[in-house]
Write a protein that holds these residues in place. Structure first.
Motif, PDB file in Angstrom:
ATOM      1  N   LEU A 132       0.275  -1.338   0.378  1.00 12.18           N
ATOM      2  CA  LEU A 132      -0.203  -0.113   0.030  1.00 12.18           C
ATOM      3  C   LEU A 132       0.778   1.163  -0.023  1.00 12.18           C
ATOM      4  N   SER A 133       2.132   1.393   0.834  1.00 10.52           N
ATOM      5  CA  SER A 133       2.167   2.293   0.910  1.00 10.52           C
ATOM      6  C   SER A 133       3.542   2.971  -0.993  1.00 10.52           C
ATOM      7  N   ARG A 134       3.448   2.454  -1.658  1.00  7.72           N
ATOM      8  CA  ARG A 134       3.974   2.153  -2.824  1.00  7.72           C
ATOM      9  C   ARG A 134       2.516   3.093  -3.763  1.00  7.72           C
ATOM     10  N   HIS A 135       1.786   2.747  -3.073  1.00  9.54           N
ATOM     11  CA  HIS A 135       0.460   3.063  -4.068  1.00  9.54           C
ATOM     12  C   HIS A 135      -0.230   4.460  -2.554  1.00  9.54           C
ATOM     13  N   GLN A 136       0.890   5.061  -2.469  1.00  9.65           N
ATOM     14  CA  GLN A 136       0.470   6.103  -0.715  1.00  9.65           C
ATOM     15  C   GLN A 136      -0.923   6.880  -1.588  1.00  9.65           C
ATOM     16  N   ASP A 137      -0.798   7.933  -3.063  1.00  9.90           N
ATOM     17  CA  ASP A 137      -1.458   8.666  -3.314  1.00  9.90           C
ATOM     18  C   ASP A 137      -2.999   7.862  -3.370  1.00  9.90           C
ATOM     19  N   PRO A 201     -13.857   1.568  20.722  1.00  4.56           N
ATOM     20  CA  PRO A 201     -14.048  -0.046  20.693  1.00  4.56           C
ATOM     21  C   PRO A 201     -12.867  -0.447  19.603  1.00  4.56           C
ATOM     22  N   MET A 202     -12.229  -2.176  19.962  1.00  4.14           N
ATOM     23  CA  MET A 202     -10.943  -2.786  18.841  1.00  4.14           C
ATOM     24  C   MET A 202     -11.288  -3.532  19.024  1.00  4.14           C
ATOM     25  N   PRO A 203     -11.463  -4.617  18.329  1.00  3.80           N
ATOM     26  CA  PRO A 203     -11.906  -3.693  16.446  1.00  3.80           C
ATOM     27  C   PRO A 203     -12.843  -3.205  16.448  1.00  3.80           C
ATOM     28  N   SER A 204     -12.756  -2.334  15.319  1.00  3.28           N
ATOM     29  CA  SER A 204     -13.945  -1.750  14.309  1.00  3.28           C
ATOM     30  C   SER A 204     -13.305  -1.692  13.527  1.00  3.28           C
ATOM     31  N   LEU A 205     -14.186  -1.151  12.327  1.00  2.00           N
ATOM     32  CA  LEU A 205     -14.213  -1.146  11.003  1.00  2.00           C
ATOM     33  C   LEU A 205     -13.441  -0.296  11.017  1.00  2.00           C
ATOM     34  N   ALA A 206     -13.818   1.390  11.729  1.00  2.00           N
ATOM     35  CA  ALA A 206     -13.097   2.435  11.600  1.00  2.00           C
ATOM     36  C   ALA A 206     -11.488   2.862  11.999  1.00  2.00           C
ATOM     37  N   MET A 207     -11.544   1.663  13.135  1.00  2.00           N
ATOM     38  CA  MET A 207     -10.337   1.419  13.347  1.00  2.00           C
ATOM     39  C   MET A 207      -9.448   1.202  12.491  1.00  2.00           C
ATOM     40  N   ALA A 208      -9.282   0.116  11.867  1.00  2.00           N
ATOM     41  CA  ALA A 208      -8.855  -0.252  10.669  1.00  2.00           C
ATOM     42  C   ALA A 208      -8.828   0.585   9.745  1.00  2.00           C
ATOM     43  N   ALA A 209      -9.646   0.818   9.664  1.00  2.00           N
ATOM     44  CA  ALA A 209      -9.489   1.798   8.187  1.00  2.00           C
ATOM     45  C   ALA A 209      -8.753   3.306   8.715  1.00  2.00           C
ATOM     46  N   THR A 210      -8.446   3.552   9.419  1.00  2.00           N
ATOM     47  CA  THR A 210      -7.280   4.841  10.432  1.00  2.00           C
ATOM     48  C   THR A 210      -6.077   4.485  10.542  1.00  2.00           C
ATOM     49  N   ALA A 211      -5.915   2.260  10.820  1.00  2.00           N
ATOM     50  CA  ALA A 211      -4.477   2.493  10.547  1.00  2.00           C
ATOM     51  C   ALA A 211      -4.070   1.455   9.088  1.00  2.00           C
ATOM     52  N   GLY A 212      -4.966   1.892   8.384  1.00  2.00           N
ATOM     53  CA  GLY A 212      -4.504   1.274   6.640  1.00  2.00           C
ATOM     54  C   GLY A 212      -4.235   2.355   6.515  1.00  2.00           C
ATOM     55  N   LEU A 213      -4.465   3.756   6.310  1.00  2.00           N
ATOM     56  CA  LEU A 213      -4.656   4.637   6.555  1.00  2.00           C
ATOM     57  C   LEU A 213      -3.236   5.566   6.844  1.00  2.00           C
ATOM     58  N   LEU A 214      -2.739   5.478   7.935  1.00  2.00           N
ATOM     59  CA  LEU A 214      -1.825   6.436   8.693  1.00  2.00           C
ATOM     60  C   LEU A 214      -0.506   5.709   7.992  1.00  2.00           C
ATOM     61  N   GLY A 215      -1.372   4.243   8.781  1.00  2.00           N
ATOM     62  CA  GLY A 215       0.170   2.959   8.507  1.00  2.00           C
ATOM     63  C   GLY A 215       0.871   3.052   6.947  1.00  2.00           C
ATOM     64  N   THR A 216       0.583   2.953   6.365  1.00  2.00           N
ATOM     65  CA  THR A 216       0.484   3.273   4.755  1.00  2.00           C
ATOM     66  C   THR A 216       0.971   4.813   4.496  1.00  2.00           C
ATOM     67  N   ILE A 217       1.479   5.873   4.815  1.00  2.00           N
ATOM     68  CA  ILE A 217       2.286   6.726   4.797  1.00  2.00           C
ATOM     69  C   ILE A 217       3.435   6.551   6.013  1.00  2.00           C
ATOM     70  N   ALA A 218       3.161   6.030   6.615  1.00  2.00           N
ATOM     71  CA  ALA A 218       4.185   6.004   7.523  1.00  2.00           C
ATOM     72  C   ALA A 218       5.540   5.868   6.996  1.00  2.00           C
ATOM     73  N   GLY A 220       5.280   5.647   3.327  1.00  2.00           N
ATOM     74  CA  GLY A 220       5.264   6.511   2.176  1.00  2.00           C
ATOM     75  C   GLY A 220       6.375   7.862   2.650  1.00  2.00           C
ATOM     76  N   ALA A 221       5.648   8.959   2.657  1.00  2.00           N
ATOM     77  CA  ALA A 221       5.745  10.526   2.593  1.00  2.00           C
ATOM     78  C   ALA A 221       5.849  10.272   4.367  1.00  2.00           C
ATOM     79  N   GLY A 222       5.496   9.184   5.274  1.00  2.00           N
ATOM     80  CA  GLY A 222       6.452   9.508   6.905  1.00  2.00           C
ATOM     81  C   GLY A 222       5.192  10.258   7.549  1.00  2.00           C
ATOM     82  N   TRP A 223       6.260  10.876   8.962  1.00  2.00           N
ATOM     83  CA  TRP A 223       4.873  11.559   9.127  1.00  2.00           C
ATOM     84  C   TRP A 223       5.471  12.353   9.798  1.00  2.00           C
ATOM     85  N   PRO A 224       5.650  13.421   9.576  1.00  2.00           N
ATOM     86  CA  PRO A 224       6.403  14.877   9.427  1.00  2.00           C
ATOM     87  C   PRO A 224       5.403  15.368  10.861  1.00  2.00           C
TER      88      PRO A 224
END
Length: 499
Positions: A132-137, A201-218, A220-224
């Motif tokens: 996923l990080s190779r396709h961050q955009d 609450p964990m697990p949840s779809l919203a928490m998982a989506a957050t992990a997928g997005l922020l984990g991808t950017i981590a 890719g561009a990183g967390w500046p």
């Protein structure tokens, strides 16, 4: 009921957070007269950086400190903050997850290095977040769209593979099968820590989506972290707004529609219930009730520290990350989040920590440095979080207490004292659920327009939801331009254009 007074300005924007300013800049660039109103004496909402008087020369980020989305979002890419002098530096490690009984898990910018440190789970990490990080955009386009239209980036043929992979990751991590495909506690906790940013609450779809997005950017561009603090991003937005004729009035609290100057359109960078209060009895009754029913999320309680040295992490590699997620194992974090959701204060709350001097040594003065931290607590909790957060850091960094020169804790119940939008410590402007991310704040086709009033909601209470990305403001501004002013082309936001 329509509100159409003789206009004093074309557009008024209530709230000067990143979304409010993103909307204001976009509208001013389109040639409209814009006035921004804010209740506080300083501009920026949750992205301000202030001297709290804890130590000479030390400034603190009031809410947001680390910005995974500020450079990755399409709005900020178009606005190009870096070309405007904002220096944002991504550390070599985006985030770290220290554990009690084994070495910490580290999310390095380098996905391969991260995978190599996860042992038998390295292959699964490469196949998911590494890919996923190779396709961050594309991932960002999926996550930060208005949930009503197809982002142009998704016309890329690569999206045919990326979208299903992103969806599969969310589906697996948001279900009772969330421990698959990862087998080690280190990999599970590493992904769980980033999921917990959504507070719920964990697990949840919203928490998982957050992990997928922020984990991808981590990876890719990183967390500046912006050099000098989050205020540098706000200052760039303010400078552009003023360069295009926009005005800002601080110390102007808006309680009702009467507190807003006559304008052809008004945008509210506020929680949904606050919008209902401002327009009380001037909206269709069912719609007003729906805005009031949009639930606030659980709380965050903040602690600003001044330290005499770097945090003495038991695992030194943890200190190379710009953000530390303190919660222990995935099961321990899930328990803490469940306690919060049930209205109980956890003994060991999920805690996020960041030392900006890791990449910005200019934040250190006379040997002293700021440390930013917040803990997840029940909404409106009145407990001073200082001791809870101190103990959680000490758990993974023995000797931390000895470095504390000063500390200021803000209970969740008092978070709105410096930002009226953070009701009860809700930093997300509404509960984060998968349904709520789409039907946010209501299930209407246009989630930004407040019925037929000429007023719009442009805050994180609308899609795509929480985060310093400016996208809610940008999406709302596009609708204002077209519906209220007949302007169908979005203005160029690049710094090379003067108009």
């Amino acid at each position: 009921m329509s509100i159409r007074p003789v206009p004093e300005v074309d557009v008024a924007v209530v709230g000067s957070g990143p979304n409010g300013l993103a909307a204001a800049v976009t509208l001013a660039r389109a040639g409209l007269s814009v006035q921004v109103l804010d209740a506080e004496d300083t501009v920026g909402g949750g992205a301000r950086t202030l001297d709290l008087g804890l130590a000479p020369g030390i400034v603190h980020d009031i809410c947001s400190a680390v910005h995974p989305l500020a450079l990755a979002s399409p709005f900020f890419a178009a606005f190009d903050v870096e070309a405007r002098g904002v220096r944002a530096i991504a550390p070599v490690a985006s985030y770290a997850q220290p554990l009690d009984d084994e070495p910490a898990a580290i999310a390095w910018r380098d996905a391969e290095r991260t995978a190599a440190g996860l042992g038998t789970d390295g292959r699964a990490w490469r196949a998911t977040l590494g890919t996923l990080s190779r396709h961050q955009d594309l991932v960002v386009a999926l996550a930060l769209g208005d949930k009503r239209s197809l982002p142009p980036a998704l016309l890329d043929p690569a999206a045919l593979a990326v979208a299903p992979l992103f969806g599969a990751l969310i589906g697996a991590q948001g279900s009772p099968a969330w421990n698959l495909p990862f087998r080690t506690e280190r990999a599970r906790a590493l992904l769980g820590g980033v999921a917990a940013h959504a507070i719920g609450p964990m697990p949840s779809l919203a928490m998982a989506a957050t992990a997928g997005l922020l984990g991808t950017i981590a990876h890719g561009a990183g967390w500046p972290l912006p050099v000098g603090g989050s205020q540098s991003i706000i200052d760039a937005l303010v400078a552009d707004l003023r360069a295009h004729g926009g005005q800002i009035r601080t110390g102007h609290r808006v309680r009702t529609w009467r507190d807003v100057p006559p304008a052809r359109a008004v945008l509210l960078d506020t929680p949904a219930p606050a919008a209902a209060d401002i327009l009380a009895n001037r909206l269709p009754a069912p719609f007003e009730r729906a805005l009031r029913r949009f639930p606030h999320g659980d709380g965050a309680a903040k602690v600003d520290f001044v330290l005499s040295g770097p945090v003495p992490w038991r695992d030194p590699e943890v200190g190379e990350a710009g953000t530390q997620h303190l919660g222990g194992t995935r099961a321990q974090m899930a328990h803490a989040e469940a306690e919060v959701a049930a209205g109980r204060l956890p003994q060991r709350p999920t805690t996020l920590v960041s030392d900006p001097s890791v990449v910005d040594p200019g934040r250190i003065h006379d040997g002293l440095r700021p440390l930013w931290a917040y803990a997840h607590v029940p909404a409106g909790d009145t407990t001073d979080p200082t001791e809870l957060v101190t103990a959680q850091i000490e758990r993974f960094a023995p000797g931390f207490r000895d470095l504390i020169v000063a500390a200021r804790g803000i209970p969740a119940s008092e978070m709105d004292a410096h930002n009226p939008a953070l009701v009860g410590g809700d930093i997300s402007m509404g509960r984060v659920t998968m349904t709520g991310m789409i039907a946010r704040p209501t299930a209407r086709w246009d989630p930004y327009r407040l019925a037929g009033t000429g007023w719009y909601l442009c805050s994180s209470a609308t899609p795509p939801g929480p985060g310093v990305h400016g996208m809610s403001g940008w999406h709302a501004a596009r609708r204002v331009l077209e519906r209220e002013f007949g302007i169908t082309a979005m203005p160029d936001l690049s710094p090379t254009r003067s108009s």
